[in-house]
Design an enzyme around this catalytic site. Structure first.
Site, mmCIF file in Angstrom:
data_model
loop_
_atom_site.group_PDB
_atom_site.id
_atom_site.type_symbol
_atom_site.label_atom_id
_atom_site.label_comp_id
_atom_site.label_asym_id
_atom_site.label_seq_id
_atom_site.Cartn_x
_atom_site.Cartn_y
_atom_site.Cartn_z
ATOM 1 N N LEU A 140 0.878 -1.174 0.000
ATOM 2 C CA LEU A 140 0.000 0.000 0.000
ATOM 3 C C LEU A 140 0.909 1.216 0.000
ATOM 4 C CD1 LEU A 140 -2.734 -0.884 2.686
ATOM 5 C CD2 LEU A 140 -2.947 -1.004 0.197
ATOM 6 N N ASP A 141 0.490 2.280 -0.681
ATOM 7 C CA ASP A 141 1.279 3.509 -0.681
ATOM 8 C C ASP A 141 1.399 4.037 0.748
ATOM 9 O OD1 ASP A 141 1.306 3.285 -3.448
ATOM 10 O OD2 ASP A 141 -0.448 4.576 -3.702
ATOM 11 N N LYS A 142 2.428 4.850 0.966
ATOM 12 C CA LYS A 142 2.721 5.380 2.305
ATOM 13 C C LYS A 142 1.482 5.959 2.992
ATOM 14 C CE LYS A 142 5.160 9.205 4.467
ATOM 15 N NZ LYS A 142 5.603 10.566 4.161
ATOM 16 N N THR A 144 -1.749 5.613 2.046
ATOM 17 C CA THR A 144 -2.986 4.828 1.894
ATOM 18 C C THR A 144 -3.118 3.921 3.110
ATOM 19 O OG1 THR A 144 -2.876 4.870 -0.527
ATOM 20 C CG2 THR A 144 -4.225 3.146 0.471
ATOM 21 N N ARG A 243 -4.959 5.581 -8.008
ATOM 22 C CA ARG A 243 -4.703 7.022 -8.055
ATOM 23 C C ARG A 243 -4.489 7.494 -9.495
ATOM 24 N NH1 ARG A 243 0.177 7.329 -3.969
ATOM 25 N NH2 ARG A 243 0.089 9.572 -4.453
#
Length: 313
Positions: A140-142, A144, A243
């Site tokens: 997961l992105d930082k 998110t 995104r």
């Protein structure tokens, strides 16, 4: 038999079976990929001779000897960082990742990552699926938040990766976007690759220029005038996929520092308004369905409430 033994000795009782297939059946704690790697690294002997071919056919009474090398020591240090655990057993752990937590060490983030936290929480994670990213099946992105599975064994790692590849695992997200899509649902099928002009960003890029096939399903959950709460389901798992795809559609995620920069909503956000809400997968050993739901974080819930009240006032 303990698959972590430094030396394993076996005798074949059947004929015409491929070496890697036979070993995978004999040593269920090791994935097929790990076994093939051991063969290629000269860790397997057949009748006292080193064998580097996974394809050789075995005969009855063949003697197999496997040396399991020690796990490469991790440079990473366990760190006591609180984890919100949604599900855990001896094979896997599903956590609800908080905003601001980087998944694994990278340039600019040498420690303080989810991996550092997991090494403190799970004591046998070293070497599972990779030295610097032990147990990490997907990311997961930082900024998110939400549900993320981590494998604790080699077998679980392989099984979970295959579920993602075969699209049998289901990853569902909730996010708030700018604007209001004309349709109530849709499917975005556009290849994603590294942005040709800005290496920090990803973008919709033709496959001829390095884009990889990427598919996102979406539907509208609730409309708030100039903002919309949306449900996303991933069919593929590219970096920044949701995104990039939804920004390409003209409705970037609220608060996204890369794909919606310059837009303001009048609400302070610590990251983009995107949350990995539900993760559904098959348990690698029992085959049972595991469904983990990560509660909507308070910041996102507050944002939705503000938009709802603004819209109805």
């Amino acid at each position: 038999m303990n698959a972590d033994s430094p030396l394993i000795q076996l005798e074949v009782s059947e004929s015409n079976t491929r070496l890697d297939t036979w070993l995978a059946n004999e040593l269920p704690d090791l994935s097929r990929a790990r076994i093939q790697k051991l063969i290629s690294q000269s860790c397997v002997k057949v009748n006292d001779d080193i064998c580097t071919s996974k394809n050789i056919k075995l005969k009855p009474s063949d003697r197999i000897e496997i040396t399991i090398p020690d796990s490469t020591p991790l440079e990473l240090q366990p760190q006591s960082i609180p984890l919100d655990v949604l599900y855990e057993d001896e094979h896997l752990i599903i956590i609800n990742k908080q905003a601001g937590l980087v998944v694994h060490p990278a340039a600019g983030h040498a420690d303080g990552t989810l991996v550092n936290a997991l090494l403190a929480h799970c004591h046998n994670l070293a070497g599972i699926g990779g030295v610097q990213r032990p147990g990490i099946v997907h990311r997961l992105d930082k900024d998110t938040t939400g549900a993320m599975v981590v494998a604790k064994t080699d077998l679980a790692f392989q099984h979970l990766q295959n579920q993602l590849k075969d699209k049998t695992a289901r990853r569902e997200y909730l996010g708030v976007v700018y604007g209001s899509p004309r349709e109530d649902s849709g499917r975005i099928d556009e290849p994603i690759g590294r942005h040709l002009g800005d290496r920090i960003k990803m973008a919709v890029i033709p496959e001829s220029k390095g884009g990889r096939p990427s598919v996102t399903h979406w539907r509208v959950e609730e409309r708030f005038g100039n903002y919309t709460l949306m449900h996303f389901q991933l069919e593929t798992g590219r970096t920044h996929q949701i995104r990039v795809h939804i920004a390409h559609l003209g409705h970037p995620i609220v608060g996204d520092p890369i794909y919606s920069s310059g837009r303001s909503v009048g609400v302070n956000l610590s990251g983009q308004a995107l949350h990995a809400w539900r993760l559904t997968l098959e348990h690698p050993l029992s085959g049972e369905t595991i469904e983990a739901i990560a509660p909507i974080p308070s910041e996102l819930a507050k944002l939705i409430d503000i938009f709802r009240r603004r819209h109805h006032s």
